[in-house]
Design an enzyme around this catalytic site. Structure first.
Site, short mmCIF file in Angstrom:
data_model
loop_
_atom_site.label_atom_id
_atom_site.label_comp_id
_atom_site.label_asym_id
_atom_site.label_seq_id
_atom_site.Cartn_x
_atom_site.Cartn_y
_atom_site.Cartn_z
N LYS A 283 0.84 -1.19 0.00
CA LYS A 283 0.00 0.00 0.00
C LYS A 283 0.88 1.25 0.00
O LYS A 283 1.88 1.31 0.72
CB LYS A 283 -0.90 0.01 1.24
CG LYS A 283 -2.07 -0.94 1.17
CD LYS A 283 -2.97 -0.78 2.39
CE LYS A 283 -4.19 -1.68 2.29
NZ LYS A 283 -5.06 -1.58 3.48
N GLU A 371 -19.25 -9.25 8.11
CA GLU A 371 -20.36 -8.65 8.85
C GLU A 371 -21.35 -9.68 9.36
O GLU A 371 -21.87 -9.55 10.47
CB GLU A 371 -21.07 -7.61 7.98
CG GLU A 371 -20.23 -6.40 7.61
CD GLU A 371 -19.37 -6.60 6.37
OE1 GLU A 371 -18.67 -5.65 5.97
OE2 GLU A 371 -19.40 -7.71 5.80
N ARG A 399 -25.49 -6.27 5.15
CA ARG A 399 -24.90 -7.57 4.82
C ARG A 399 -25.18 -8.61 5.90
O ARG A 399 -25.02 -9.81 5.66
CB ARG A 399 -23.40 -7.43 4.62
CG ARG A 399 -23.02 -6.28 3.71
CD ARG A 399 -21.61 -6.38 3.22
NE ARG A 399 -21.52 -7.31 2.11
CZ ARG A 399 -20.41 -7.57 1.45
NH1 ARG A 399 -19.27 -7.00 1.81
NH2 ARG A 399 -20.40 -8.42 0.45
#
Length: 642
Positions: A283, A371, A399
Site C-alpha cells: 500500500k 459482517e 450484509r
C-alpha cells in the site's frame, strides 16, 4: 508535469502497443499523475498507489473490455479509470456530477461490475465466465480481490462453487489475490518469480496431468505422488486451501514487478479452468509517506504531495465527531461494566475504537470483513451473559440482515449496534449511503432504534441502549453535530421518550407540529422559527413516543416528519401507522431521502438537493400545508413577511 507516455493512453489497446521498457515508464508516470490528482481532490490513495503495475499488466495481457475485470471493493480502481479513457475526469473525482470513486457500469464499458462493498468479485466474475460459456463466447473473467476481502464468507462460497464444473466444463475464471499485508524478501523474490512462471506454464501443467493419468492405475503410487507434490510446493509457496476448491494456485509473486506479472498472467490466460494468482503489493507504493503510514493516506483530503499530510492547528478546539463520542462512551462504559465487549468487522479506525482496543485488548474483537459473522458472533457472546456492542456502518449492517433477524432478534438477545454513517455520507456515494437502516430495523420484532439529535444525546442514547435487555440500534451520521457540549457521565436518555423543543404560538387551526428524528432536529428548528411551528425531538423511532404524538395531535392541525433516511418504511411511516391506529386523520407531510439512490457529492449540497436543510423543510411545509401555515396569526405573518 508532463506525462509523455500516459498522455498517449486513451484505451487499453494503446497500452498493448508499448514495449516492456515503456510499460515500466508508464507505471512511473501513472503513479505520479495519480498522486497529483488525488492530492487535489482527496480520495483513496494508498490502495491505488499499490495497484499501478497490476492494473497495467491486466490491461496489457487481457483484451479488455471483452475480457472482464471485476475489482473487489473498487476503491483501488483509479489507475484503471485513468487508463480506460477517464484520465481527464480525475479532477471531478467523487464530486457531485463527477466521476465515481468506485466502478460503475453506467460510467464505462470497462467497469464491468459495480462494486464498493467487499468480497463480491469472485461471485460476479464466475457468473460472467459461465454466462460466456452458456452463450458460446470465448472470453476471460478476472476477479481482483484483496487479502482483507478474502476474510468474508461470500468469497469462499464463490470459490467453492467455481470449483464445480458446469455441464462437464470448468469455468474459465481467474482470481487475483492482491495481498498487500505481506512482503517478499529479496532472496525469495527471484525464486518465487521462477516458480510462478514454471507452475503457470503449459509444460508443468501437461507434465502434471500426464503423470496423474499414468499413476491413477497404481493408486498407492498416485497418493504418494500427490503427497510429494504438495510437500514440494509447500517448501516454496504458502500453504493454501485454494487448490482444495479446485483452483490451480500460483504465487506469491511481486505485484510491482511487471517482468514477473506479465508472463505469469499470459500463462494463466491461456489455461482453462479456475486459476488463482497470489500477488504481493505494498500500500502506498512509490510514495514514501504513504508507504510509511498507509492508514493515514488511505482516504486523505487535499494535501501537498511535497509536504504530505499536515495536521492543522485549529483556531479553536474542533467539535467532536459522533464517531469520537461513541468511542469515548465505549471506553467509559467498559470501565463501569466489565460485561461490555466490542466487535468491529475490520473498521477499528473508522468506528472510533482505537482507544478501546488499546485499553481493553481482551474485550476487543476485530473479526475481519465478515459482517454476517460479526452479528452472530455477538449473539453467541450475549448468550453467555456478556453485553456486546457491534460497531458497524449502516450500509454494512445490510450484509448481516438475516443474522440480525434470525440470530439476534428472534432470540431477543441484548446486543447494541452502533450504526455509524447513517444518512448521507457524501463522496463515497450510493453504495455507502446509510439510507435504509430505519426502515429495515423498525420492522423487526424485539428490535429498537434510537436516533439521537446531537453529540450529547448520542452518548446518552448508548447508555440507554446498553441498559436494555433486548437488541437496540443507535444510528448517527458521519462527522460532527451541532456542537453541543458532551457530558462525561453515563446518564441515559429516558427510554422511549421524546421532548418538545419549540412550542408554536399560532392560532388554533394553523398549528403545525414538526417531528424530527435524529440530527435533522436543528434544521427543523430553524425552519420552525420562520413557520412558527412546534418542534418535537422524537429521539426514538422504535418504540415511538405515542404518548407525545397523541398529545400533539390534540393540539395541532398538521404534522411534518423529518428524517435522514428513506421515506418508504421510515420514521414518518411509523408516525402514519400510529396516527392511523389511533383513528386520527390529519394532514401529514413525510420528509426524508427520496426513493432513489443518492449520488456522491458534498453532503451539504446533497442535503439541500434532498430538501432536508432548513430552507428545504420550510419550502415543503409551505407548499404542502399552505392552508395551515398561510393564515397564521398577524404577528407570525409579519415575521414571515420580513
Amino acid at each position: 508535469m508532463t506525462y509523455p507516455l500516459l498522455s498517449r493512453i486513451d484505451t487499453p489497446a494503446d497500452i498493448r502497443r508499448l514495449s516492456r521498457a515503456e510499460l515500466k515508464q508508464l507505471a512511473v508516470e501513472l503513479r505520479e499523475y495519480l498522486l497529483q490528482c488525488v492530492s487535489r481532490t482527496g480520495g483513496h490513495l494508498s490502495s491505488n498507489l499499490g495497484t499501478v503495475e497490476l492494473t497495467i499488466a491486466l490491461h496489457y495481457v487481457f483484451n479488455t473490455p471483452e475480457d472482464r475485470l471485476v475489482w473487489d471493493v473498487g476503491h483501488q480502481t483509479y489507475p484503471h479509470k485513468i487508463l480506460t479513457g477517464r484520465r481527464d475526469r480525475m479532477a471531478t473525482l467523487r464530486q457531485l456530477g463527477g466521476m465515481s470513486g468506485f466502478p460503475r457500469r453506467d460510467e464505462s464499458d470497462y467497469d464491468t461490475f459495480g462494486t464498493a462493498h467487499s468480497s463480491t468479485s469472485i461471485s460476479a466474475a464466475l457468473g460472467m465466465a459461465l454466462g460466456a460459456q452458456l452463450r458460446g463466447e470465448s472470453r476471460k473473467a478476472v476477479a481482483i480481490i484483496g487479502d482483507g476481502a478474502m476474510t468474508a464468507g461470500m468469497a469462499f462460497e464463490a470459490m467453492n462453487n467455481a470449483g464445480v464444473p458446469h455441464n462437464g466444463k470448468p469455468a474459465d475464471v481467474l482470481v487475483v489475490l492482491n495481498d498487500n499485508d505481506m512482503s517478499i524478501s529479496p532472496p525469495v523474490g527471484a525464486l518465487n518469480r521462477h516458480l510462478a512462471r514454471l507452475m503457470s506454464g503449459r509444460f508443468y501443467s501437461a507434465a502434471r496431468e500426464g503423470a496423474k493419468q499414468v499413476l491413477r492405475n497404481a493408486p498407492p503410487l498416485f497418493e504418494l505422488a500427490k503427497k510429494l507434490e504438495e510437500h514440494a510446493k509447500g517448501l516454496v509457496v504458502p500453504a493454501t486451501i485454494f487448490e482444495e476448491f479446485g483452483f490451480n494456485y500460483v504465487g506469491p509473486i511481486d505485484g510491482h514487478d511487471l517482468d514477473s506479472l506479465i508472463p505469469t498472467l499470459e500463462n494463466l490466460r491461456d489455461r482453462s479452468g479456475p486459476q488463482f494468482l497470489h500477488v504481493v503489493t505494498k500500500k502506498g507504493y512509490g510514495y514514501k509517506l504513504a508507504e510509511a503510514d498507509p492508514i493515514a493516506y488511505h482516504g486523505p483530503g487535499k494535501f501537498d504531495p511535497a509536504v504530505g499530510l499536515v495536521k492543522a492547528v485549529p483556531a479553536e478546539p474542533p467539535r467532536p465527531t459522533f464517531t469520537q463520542v461513541f468511542g469515548q462512551w465505549l471506553c467509559d462504559m467498559a470501565a463501569h461494566d466489565t460485561r461490555l465487549v466490542a466487535i468491529t468487522p475490520a473498521m477499528r479506525e473508522g468506528s472510533g475504537m482505537v482507544e478501546f482496543h488499546q485499553k481493553y485488548p481482551g474485550r476487543y474483537f476485530d473479526v475481519g470483513i465478515a459482517e454476517q459473522h460479526a452479528v452472530t458472533f455477538a449473539a453467541g457472546l450475549a448468550c453467555e451473559g456478556l453485553k456486546p456492542v457491534v460497531a458497524i456502518y449502516s450500509t454494512f449492517l445490510q450484509r448481516g440482515y438475516d443474522q440480525l433477524i434470525h440470530d439476534v432478534a428472534i432470540q431477543n438477545l441484548p446486543v447494541v449496534f452502533a450504526l455509524d454513517r447513517a444518512g448521507i455520507v457524501g463522496a463515497d456515494g450510493a453504495t455507502h449511503m446509510g439510507a435504509f437502516d430505519i426502515a429495515f430495523v423498525r420492522c423487526i420484532p424485539n428490535m429498537s432504534m434510537v436516533a439521537p439529535a446531537d453529540e450529547n444525546e448520542c452518548r446518552q442514547a448508548f447508555s440507554a441502549a446498553f441498559e436494555q435487555n433486548h437488541p437496540v440500534c443507535v444510528r448517527y451520521p458521519r462527522g460532527a453535530g451541532a456542537g453541543v457540549a458532551v457530558s462525561h457521565d453515563l446518564q441515559a436518555l429516558p427510554w422511549g421518550k421524546g421532548e418538545v423543543r419549540r412550542q408554536s404560538q399560532a392560532a388554533p387551526g394553523h398549528r403545525v407540529a414538526v417531528l424530527a428524528f435524529g440530527t435533522l432536529l436543528y434544521p427543523a428548528l430553524q425552519a420552525a422559527e420562520r413557520l412558527d411551528a412546534t418542534v418535537a425531538n422524537m429521539r426514538f423511532v422504535k418504540p415511538l413516543d405515542t404518548e407525545l404524538l397523541l398529545e400533539l395531535a390534540r393540539t395541532h392541525d398538521a404534522f411534518v416528519t423529518v428524517e435522514e433516511g428513506c421515506v418508504m418504511g421510515g420514521a414518518g411511516s411509523a408516525v402514519a401507522e400510529a396516527l392511523s391506529a389511533a383513528g386520527i386523520i390529519k394532514p401529514l407531510v413525510i420528509l426524508g431521502l427520496p426513493d432513489e439512490f443518492v449520488e456522491h457529492g458534498d453532503p451539504v449540497k446533497l442535503m439541500s438537493l434532498c430538501g432536508l436543510d432548513a430552507a428545504g423543510i420550510e419550502h415543503s411545509v409551505r407548499e404542502r400545508l399552505a392552508g395551515v401555515v398561510a393564515s397564521s396569526s398577524p404577528d407570525v405573518a409579519l415575521k414571515l413577511a420580513s
